[in-house]
Design an enzyme around this catalytic site. Sequence first.
Site, PDB file in Angstrom:
ATOM      1  N   CYS A 131      59.975  24.952  15.757  1.00 20.27           N
ATOM      2  CA  CYS A 131      59.467  24.866  17.140  1.00 20.27           C
ATOM      3  C   CYS A 131      60.355  24.117  18.146  1.00 20.27           C
ATOM      4  CB  CYS A 131      58.021  24.379  17.184  1.00 20.27           C
ATOM      5  SG  CYS A 131      57.762  22.690  16.608  1.00 20.27           S
ATOM      6  N   LYS A 168      47.858  20.470   7.506  1.00 20.26           N
ATOM      7  CA  LYS A 168      48.162  20.205   8.911  1.00 20.26           C
ATOM      8  C   LYS A 168      47.254  21.074   9.764  1.00 20.26           C
ATOM      9  CE  LYS A 168      51.731  20.417  12.441  1.00 20.26           C
ATOM     10  NZ  LYS A 168      53.143  20.583  12.749  1.00 20.26           N
ATOM     11  N   LYS A 211      47.458  15.682   8.225  1.00 19.50           N
ATOM     12  CA  LYS A 211      47.840  15.480   9.617  1.00 19.50           C
ATOM     13  C   LYS A 211      46.926  16.257  10.533  1.00 19.50           C
ATOM     14  CE  LYS A 211      51.534  16.577  12.723  1.00 19.50           C
ATOM     15  NZ  LYS A 211      52.735  17.304  12.944  1.00 19.50           N
TER      16      LYS A 211
HETATM   17  C1  PBG Z   1      56.373  20.385  14.547  1.00 19.19           C
HETATM   18  C2  PBG Z   1      55.596  19.123  14.570  1.00 19.19           C
HETATM   19  C3  PBG Z   1      54.560  18.740  15.427  1.00 19.19           C
HETATM   20  C4  PBG Z   1      54.237  17.440  15.077  1.00 19.19           C
HETATM   21  C5  PBG Z   1      55.051  17.083  14.016  1.00 19.19           C
HETATM   22  N1  PBG Z   1      55.857  18.132  13.709  1.00 19.19           N
HETATM   23  C6  PBG Z   1      53.945  19.428  16.586  1.00 19.19           C
HETATM   24  C7  PBG Z   1      53.122  20.619  16.410  1.00 19.19           C
HETATM   25  O1  PBG Z   1      52.844  21.095  15.302  1.00 19.19           O
HETATM   26  O2  PBG Z   1      52.757  21.159  17.462  1.00 19.19           O
HETATM   27  C8  PBG Z   1      53.201  16.590  15.764  1.00 19.19           C
HETATM   28  C9  PBG Z   1      53.386  15.139  15.569  1.00 19.19           C
HETATM   29  C10 PBG Z   1      52.686  14.274  16.551  1.00 19.19           C
HETATM   30  O3  PBG Z   1      51.843  14.717  17.359  1.00 19.19           O
HETATM   31  O4  PBG Z   1      52.977  13.072  16.519  1.00 19.19           O
HETATM   32  N2  PBG Z   1      55.696  21.491  14.129  1.00 19.19           N
END
Ligand code: PBG
Length: 330
Positions: A127, A200, A253
């Site tokens: 991303c 996640k 997460k």
């Molecule tokens: C990448 C990623 C994200 C986060 C960690 N790795 C963003 C998402 O999935 O949109 C979020 C971490 C945070 O909010 O501290 N995919």
Amino acid sequence: MNDYRLDLVHRPRRLRANENLREIVAESDLRTRHLCQGHFVIPGTSAEQEVASMPGVSRYTADRLIPVVERDLANGVRSVMLFGAPDEKDAQASGALDLDGEVPTAVRLLKTAFGDELTVMADVCLCPYTDHGHCGFVEGEEVVNDSSVAMLARMAAVLAEAGVDFVGPSDMMDGRIAEIRHHLDEVGYERTAILAYSAKYASAFYGPFREAAGSSPSFGDRRSYQMDYRNSREAIREVLLDLEEGADMVMVKPALAYLDIIRAVREVSTVPVAAYNVSGEYSMVQLAVREGLADERAMVLETLGSMRRAGADLIITYHASRVAAEGWLS
Ligand code: PBG
């Protein structure tokens, strides 16, 4: 016999009577060693940019990151998780394979400076590098799985070549742990470990991060790959798959709205469980502190302590630097 008197045989307050006793009977504890500081790395040299959405957090060029990590390490923070915040993005996420990109550069500098004293982890996801901001390749409006996984495995190998200790795939594509493990082994990085972002969730708590990493999706959302917050059995399924595929650690997460998931994962996992105290959770606390609504030390320690009580072995958090610098856990 008077039942009322009998009830008073039980006085739980006896065990809370003084600080010493509370220390003796505490069921869980939080130490600086449990904390991993998240960092955003920008290209170039000699620059630091404050992240407006995350008070107290800055994005650093690789060279500027070194003294920051050096201070944290001296204060007891033994690990970092790195995220790239590149300037250049394209449909192929080519920046993710650049050995001279901001993250591989930071990994090399950190490992050269601190060796095994510091455990360096790096996020593996497309991303920040795709022009559409999705975590995998896009065909039409669809985020496709298998070609994304092949690319993530190559990205992991680039980070391994730079010397990272753990790669942390956060993309939520299916089968990526197996593919990354297989590819790393094939190209000679069998010692590089995998911290799988296993459970996640598609979450509103990532907002500030997306500003910091410049990784908001330009269309749609992430719900076709990140998990639905109504589900918990599905988290176990994801964890068991990642364990079978070779994850060395698994992660839940976000953390704060998902303490039940941390507990459930702790109960089935045979490897350490990490909790990610994400950007939105960090910023909520920091903004409350700024508004005078909360005592920072008390709120941060209670928040992080709840994750330990839930069963987290490691906590990735943007509060780590400050907790350590203030000596709140020493
Ligand atoms: C990448 C990623 C994200 C986060 C960690 N790795 C963003 C998402 O999935 O949109 C979020 C971490 C945070 O909010 O501290 N995919």
